[in-house]
Design an enzyme around this catalytic site. Structure first.
Site, mmCIF file in Angstrom:
data_model
loop_
_atom_site.group_PDB
_atom_site.id
_atom_site.type_symbol
_atom_site.label_atom_id
_atom_site.label_comp_id
_atom_site.label_asym_id
_atom_site.label_seq_id
_atom_site.Cartn_x
_atom_site.Cartn_y
_atom_site.Cartn_z
ATOM 1 N N ASP A 55 6.224 10.094 -8.351
ATOM 2 C CA ASP A 55 5.261 10.547 -7.338
ATOM 3 C C ASP A 55 5.925 11.527 -6.368
ATOM 4 O OD1 ASP A 55 3.079 10.757 -5.665
ATOM 5 O OD2 ASP A 55 3.374 8.810 -4.732
ATOM 6 N N HIS A 91 2.483 17.823 -5.795
ATOM 7 C CA HIS A 91 3.148 17.950 -4.483
ATOM 8 C C HIS A 91 4.625 17.653 -4.633
ATOM 9 C CE1 HIS A 91 3.409 13.544 -3.602
ATOM 10 N NE2 HIS A 91 2.245 13.471 -4.229
ATOM 11 N N HIS A 133 5.830 4.710 -3.756
ATOM 12 C CA HIS A 133 5.846 4.346 -2.336
ATOM 13 C C HIS A 133 6.691 3.104 -2.060
ATOM 14 C CE1 HIS A 133 1.987 6.696 -1.023
ATOM 15 N NE2 HIS A 133 2.599 7.285 -2.031
ATOM 16 N N ASP A 140 6.709 17.000 -1.865
ATOM 17 C CA ASP A 140 7.220 16.086 -0.842
ATOM 18 C C ASP A 140 7.120 14.650 -1.343
ATOM 19 O OD1 ASP A 140 4.293 16.367 -0.532
ATOM 20 O OD2 ASP A 140 4.547 14.972 1.127
ATOM 21 N N GLU A 150 1.655 16.183 1.137
ATOM 22 C CA GLU A 150 0.649 15.225 0.675
ATOM 23 C C GLU A 150 0.944 13.818 1.171
ATOM 24 O OE1 GLU A 150 -1.438 12.328 -1.865
ATOM 25 O OE2 GLU A 150 0.707 12.568 -1.576
ATOM 26 N N GLU A 151 2.224 13.426 1.132
ATOM 27 C CA GLU A 151 2.567 12.072 1.557
ATOM 28 C C GLU A 151 2.402 11.871 3.060
ATOM 29 O OE1 GLU A 151 2.679 9.950 -0.506
ATOM 30 O OE2 GLU A 151 3.762 10.502 -2.320
#
Length: 472
Positions: A138, A105, A438, A107, A173-174
């Protein structure tokens, strides 16, 4: 395909390894360019950045000999506007060859508080053997792992390798992949594959690769307590009635027992894993402060992978600097429940709802709004694709890989399993315990990233061998 798979020649392995090593500067430059685009799939952020991110990924894939590369949007429901941009690239398989789907992903998470970052969040910085920046790991590293592996593979095998290859780079996705099922329904044929690689997990530690063999499922929702029909003065009415934040706190306290284990009846829990997680290492990886006791029972790895875990991820109460002498009438908390493999997420959600409703302190009015559910995942490590991946990891890292669970959840994995029940799914890692995905100061271990690119190129080469003429 048989588990006794045909391995690429040592010449092919060596050529792919050298190609990845030689492309280090190019890969990091392309990854850094992606990190510079703050594509965040939340309504409170500029959607134009997400468009730029998708276009940049599509540009990288268009440099490769795919049959077509598209930026696609699908509404999450009829009569809604198109969703966030995803990128799909395809190359059809020759007769008798398998097809592999590579997922990542583009995003990223919001950067959070700038003062917590040691570098600019959206400026990739290389230091101490790592690349720092939001999305550096990520999951823009996942995107570039695919791109780098494909570059090496096509250079070695030619533009018509026989192997069918599809790439799906999601753009939300996030944000919880709200349009994933709708996208899959709209483009099911384009994403169909025999093997699916999800590059969005973590390795065991720096220098030690891991194949993720299980994921916990997830149940998320908001619990609200109400004690009054309006707020009142704490001096005039305090005593006979407790404020909602205090009542909510007492309700939250019932979610765990005295050992800190989840105390919700009806949840599956198993104290068994293939490998253990040393307590000293776990405390260091998680940043547990000195003197803070670990919670739960059983091995640490089972507490992470095969037992439920519940966290309060947000609370709505009056901010301290805006507080007055007032008894709040309501308070809310966001709950995130991770469930063990084998647990039905709908049953887990019902168990959580029943618990908060049955344990309302002092008769407070309690409501629970379910926001998300996602099933767990277990891999077949005897499948051909898993055996190929474990071989490729060992070739790339120079040491055997670990097969390990992961405490997190990738709910769309189950969606893919339902859509393509015959497909073999591989969940591979480009992160490590110090990646801090994150969080502030997200970073990518560069050498492990290059190993991951090499391993994926080897997986592609090995799968191409399974379909080559003259093989069984």
């Amino acid at each position: 395909m048989s588990t006794d798979f045909t391995r690429p020649s040592s010449q092919t392995v060596g050529a792919l390894r050298r190609r990845v090593v030689d492309s280090r500067a190019e890969l990091l430059a392309d990854l850094s360019a992606l990190v510079a685009i703050p594509g965040i799939a939340w309504d409170s952020f500029d959607s134009a950045d997400l468009d730029r991110s998708a276009d940049a990924v599509a540009g990288l894939l268009r440099e490769l000999p795919f049959d077509d590369v598209e930026v696609l949007r699908v509404p999450t429901a009829p009569d809604e506007k198109p969703g966030h941009p995803a990128v799909v690239a395809r190359k059809a398989a020759a007769t008798g060859f398998p097809t592999i789907l590579l997922y990542a992903h583009h995003d990223v998470q919001p950067p959070g508080r700038r003062e917590l970052w040691e570098t600019e969040p959206f400026e990739a910085v290389e230091k101490s053997g790592r690349l720092w920046g939001r999305g550096a790991a990520d999951d823009k590293a996942g995107v570039m792992a695919h791109v780098g592996a494909l570059r090496a593979f096509f250079e070695q095998a030619g533009s018509e390798p026989g192997l069918g290859i599809s790439v799906f780079v999601e753009g939300e996705e996030e944000a919880g992949s709200p349009g994933f099922e709708a996208f899959l329904d709209a483009h099911r044929d384009k994403l169909a594959a025999d093997v699916i690689v999800i590059a969005d997990s973590a390795n065991w530690e720096v220098g030690v690769p891991a194949l993720t063999t299980s994921l916990r499922g997830v149940v998320g929702g908001v619990v609200e307590v109400q004690v009054l029909d309006h707020a009142v003065h704490s001096g005039m009415f305090g005593g006979p009635v407790l404020d909602a934040p205090t009542v909510l706190s007492r309700l939250i306290a019932t979610l765990h027992d005295d050992d800190g284990a989840v105390a919700i009846e009806g949840l599956l829990s198993e104290d068994h894993t293939d490998v253990d997680y040393d307590e000293t290492r776990f405390r260091a990886d998680a940043g547990v402060l000195d003197g803070v006791q670990l919670t739960g029972r059983g091995s640490i790895s089972s507490r992470l992978w095969t037992q439920p875990a519940l966290s309060v991820t947000g609370i709505d109460v009056t901010e301290v600097d805006k507080a007055s002498n007032t008894i709040a009438a309501t308070a809310r908390a966001k709950l995130s429940l991770r469930i063990a493999p084998g647990q039905d997420p709908k049953e887990a959600a019902q168990a959580l709802r029943k618990h908060v409703e049955d344990n309302a302190p002092f008769g407070a009015h309690v409501s629970f709004e379910l926001e998300e559910t996602g099933p767990a995942f277990s891999a077949d490590t005897e499948a051909t694709s898993s055996q190929i991946a474990l071989w490729a990891f060992e070739q790339a890292w120079g040491r055997p890989a670990v097969t390990a669970g992961m405490g997190g959840s990738i709910p769309f994995t189950a969606t893919l399993t339902r859509a393509y029940p015959e497909a073999q799914i591989l969940i591979t890692g480009i992160e490590d315990p110090d990646t801090r995905a994150h969080s502030a100061n997200e970073s990518l271990h560069i050498e492990d990233f290059l190993h991951a690119v090499t391993a994926e190129a080897l997986v592609l080469a090995a799968l191409a061998e399974q379909g080559a003429p003259g093989t069984e």
